[in-house]
Design a protein around this motif. Structure first.
Motif, PDB file in Angstrom:
ATOM      1  N   ALA A  22       0.913  -1.182   0.103  1.00 56.48           N
ATOM      2  CA  ALA A  22       0.214  -0.015  -0.115  1.00 56.48           C
ATOM      3  C   ALA A  22       0.830   1.431  -0.020  1.00 56.48           C
ATOM      4  CB  ALA A  22      -0.945  -0.090   1.187  1.00 56.48           C
ATOM      5  N   GLY A  23       0.541   2.337   0.265  1.00 60.91           N
ATOM      6  CA  GLY A  23       1.197   3.603   0.520  1.00 60.91           C
ATOM      7  C   GLY A  23       1.477   4.417  -0.343  1.00 60.91           C
ATOM      8  N   TRP A  33       4.291   0.398   3.833  1.00 57.35           N
ATOM      9  CA  TRP A  33       4.984  -0.552   4.286  1.00 57.35           C
ATOM     10  C   TRP A  33       6.209  -0.915   3.848  1.00 57.35           C
ATOM     11  CZ3 TRP A  33       4.365  -2.187   9.771  1.00 57.35           C
ATOM     12  CH2 TRP A  33       3.201  -1.786   9.995  1.00 57.35           C
ATOM     13  N   HIS A  34       7.525  -0.595   4.357  1.00 63.05           N
ATOM     14  CA  HIS A  34       8.684  -1.292   3.380  1.00 63.05           C
ATOM     15  C   HIS A  34       8.808  -2.926   3.531  1.00 63.05           C
ATOM     16  CE1 HIS A  34      10.494   2.966   2.743  1.00 63.05           C
ATOM     17  NE2 HIS A  34       9.186   2.771   2.251  1.00 63.05           N
ATOM     18  N   MET A 146      16.000   4.539   5.271  1.00 61.58           N
ATOM     19  CA  MET A 146      15.958   5.370   6.298  1.00 61.58           C
ATOM     20  C   MET A 146      15.010   4.860   7.613  1.00 61.58           C
ATOM     21  SD  MET A 146      16.091   9.257   5.256  1.00 61.58           S
ATOM     22  CE  MET A 146      14.982   9.198   3.820  1.00 61.58           C
ATOM     23  N   SER A 147      13.958   4.111   6.983  1.00 63.72           N
ATOM     24  CA  SER A 147      13.127   3.605   7.996  1.00 63.72           C
ATOM     25  C   SER A 147      13.715   2.710   9.025  1.00 63.72           C
ATOM     26  CB  SER A 147      11.878   2.836   7.012  1.00 63.72           C
ATOM     27  OG  SER A 147      11.592   3.102   6.244  1.00 63.72           O
TER      28      SER A 147
ATOM     29  N   GLN B   2      12.560   6.927   0.644  1.00 66.25           N
ATOM     30  CA  GLN B   2      11.630   7.272   1.421  1.00 66.25           C
ATOM     31  C   GLN B   2      11.460   6.722   2.775  1.00 66.25           C
ATOM     32  OE1 GLN B   2       7.954   4.800   0.644  1.00 66.25           O
ATOM     33  NE2 GLN B   2       6.714   6.454   0.452  1.00 66.25           N
ATOM     34  N   ALA B   3      11.237   7.474   3.698  1.00 66.33           N
ATOM     35  CA  ALA B   3      11.225   7.032   5.078  1.00 66.33           C
ATOM     36  C   ALA B   3       9.785   6.617   5.417  1.00 66.33           C
ATOM     37  CB  ALA B   3      11.549   8.069   6.112  1.00 66.33           C
ATOM     38  N   SER B   4       9.082   5.387   5.692  1.00 64.95           N
ATOM     39  CA  SER B   4       8.082   5.190   6.102  1.00 64.95           C
ATOM     40  C   SER B   4       7.691   5.014   7.546  1.00 64.95           C
ATOM     41  CB  SER B   4       7.534   3.858   5.150  1.00 64.95           C
ATOM     42  OG  SER B   4       7.538   2.759   6.172  1.00 64.95           O
TER      43      SER B   4
END
Lengths: 268, 157
Positions: A22-23, A33-34, A146-147, B2-4
């Motif tokens: 999604a997203g 969601w990665h 980055m997440s 992207q940072a989620s």
């Protein structure tokens, strides 16, 4: 390797797309969601825990086996780093440092896989599942997302406050936040400086790791765009250099975590 | 790029679970094993040190015993030598005395034989003198009547 119908720019962009559930495409997404990052990070964490748990179950005080030797040397290394930096009860912070060090190291090691290996396999699987293989996105290096790095640094950020309250009490923390480093008369300056300092910690922690690994991944992708005979020398050179980066960044993340928690815990 | 936020939160939860697992099931057994091994090694080293000390003591003791035995052997040897010398001296003395006694005895015998021979000779001389005198006197001298004269003659010879 760039396929015939892809321009180099498309190839690079394709490699930098996350497998998402999604997203939106926002820079900071509240919905995406990665899945790739979560999957590989969790798998690597389970690898770490499995190996270390096996060593822990088999651990004897007698002559250690090879696995136990290996695990013990890492644990002693981490324990000594924590001992040097943090003067307080190590019951939580030492396992924390170990988890960070090994986990981040394994994340970074994913960068040493050939850049096209997992995406190619994933394209086959994705195609076999009845989707368009051209839209099979996957990124295998969690620390180049980055997440993942912010998840770690924000956890450390939370722990900084936990350790501040534990070490100094809420009053002590507030007092230090308001009066340090210029004294009570310069309260606004103190608040400003401390706010910046506190915010800089998770940002620098996460972005340092992310930047190093993202850049590393990107260089590998660019090397993969070269003709095959020109890839060997730069690929090997970057790989050897990257082995250093992989270890160093894991170590830096662990050490800074210890330093931040030590600063939070102790009075100044 | 992207940072989620959902990924970050999910990752944080996973991270804390991992840390708690490490804290509970990984860190304590291994550090315990390390600590136990440290104690065991310390004990082993102490035992080795004690062993070395007792070895040193034992070797010192054996050296001492050896020295004492050597001294004793020396004493025994000296005593034996002394005794041997003494025995030789004694044997020498005995032999000398015996020799002297034999010589003395022999001397006595010689003297006695000489005296005996002299006596014999004297008697024969007396007989010869008497025979001579009888021949000279052409008469028989009564040996028994002149015995005292003859005796006297014999004694003078």
């Amino acid at each position: 390797m760039a396929s015939a119908e892809q321009t180099p720019a498309e190839y690079v962009t394709h490699h930098l797309q996350h497998l998402t559930y999604a997203g939106d495409k926002q820079f900071i997404s509240l919905t995406a969601w990665h899945l790739d990052t979560l999957f590989f990070a969790t798998i690597l964490g389970l690898v770490f825990l499995t190996i270390f748990r096996i060593a822990a179950v088999k651990a004897t005080s007698g002559v250690p086996g090879k696995l136990q030797n290996f695990v013990e040397s890492i644990i002693e290394f981490v324990d000594n780093s924590v001992k040097d930096g943090f003067h307080g009860p190590r019951g939580f912070i030492a396992p924390l440092a170990l988890t960070i060090f090994v986990w981040v190291f394994l994340w970074n090691c994913m960068d040493l896989l050939p850049v096209d290996l997992v995406p190619m396999i994933w394209a086959q699987v994705y195609g076999a599942m009845g989707h368009d293989p051209h839209h099979a996105y996957i990124r295998v290096v969690p620390s180049a997302d980055m997440s993942a790095t912010f998840a770690l640094s924000l956890s450390v950020f939370i722990l900084i406050f936990v350790y501040s309250f534990k070490g100094k009490g809420a009053g002590g923390f507030a007092k230090e936040f308001l009066t340090h480093p210029f004294g009570a008369k310069m309260l606004p300056a103190n608040v400003l400086l401390n706010t910046v300092e506190y915010l800089a910690r998770p940002l620098s922690l996460a972005l340092r790791l992310f930047g190093n690994l993202y850049a590393g991944e990107l260089i590998f992708i660019l090397i993969a765009l070269l003709p095959w005979w020109a890839q060997v020398i730069p690929g090997m050179g970057w790989m050897i250099f990257h082995i250093l980066v992989v270890t160093l960044q894991a170590f830096i993340f662990m050490t800074l975590t210890i330093v931040y928690l030590s600063m939070a815990y102790e009075h100044h | 790029m992207q940072a989620s936020i959902p990924s970050i939160v999910g990752q944080m939860i996973v991270f804390f679970i991992f840390v708690l697992f490490t804290m509970k099931y990984v860190w304590p057994p291994i550090t315990k094993a390390l600590e136990e091994r440290r104690v065991r090694i310390a004990e082993g080293l102490a035992a080795a040190e004690r062993g070395a000390a007792s070895l040193k003591e034992a070797s010192a003791k054996s050296d001492e015993a050896l020295k004492a035995a050597r001294v004793q052997a020396q004493e025994i040897l000296a005593a034996a030598n002394k005794q041997a010398t003494q025995m030789i001296e004694q044997a020498k003395a005995t032999a000398t005395a015996e020799g002297e006694k034999i010589v003395e005895h022999a001397n006595g015998e010689v003297a006695r034989q000489v005296a005996h021979a002299k006596e014999e000779l004297r008697k024969q001389v007396a007989d010869l003198a008497v025979l001579g005198a009888a021949r000279i006197l052409k008469r028989e001298v009564n040996a028994s009547a002149h015995a005292d004269i003859l005796q006297d003659l014999a004694g003078r010879i």
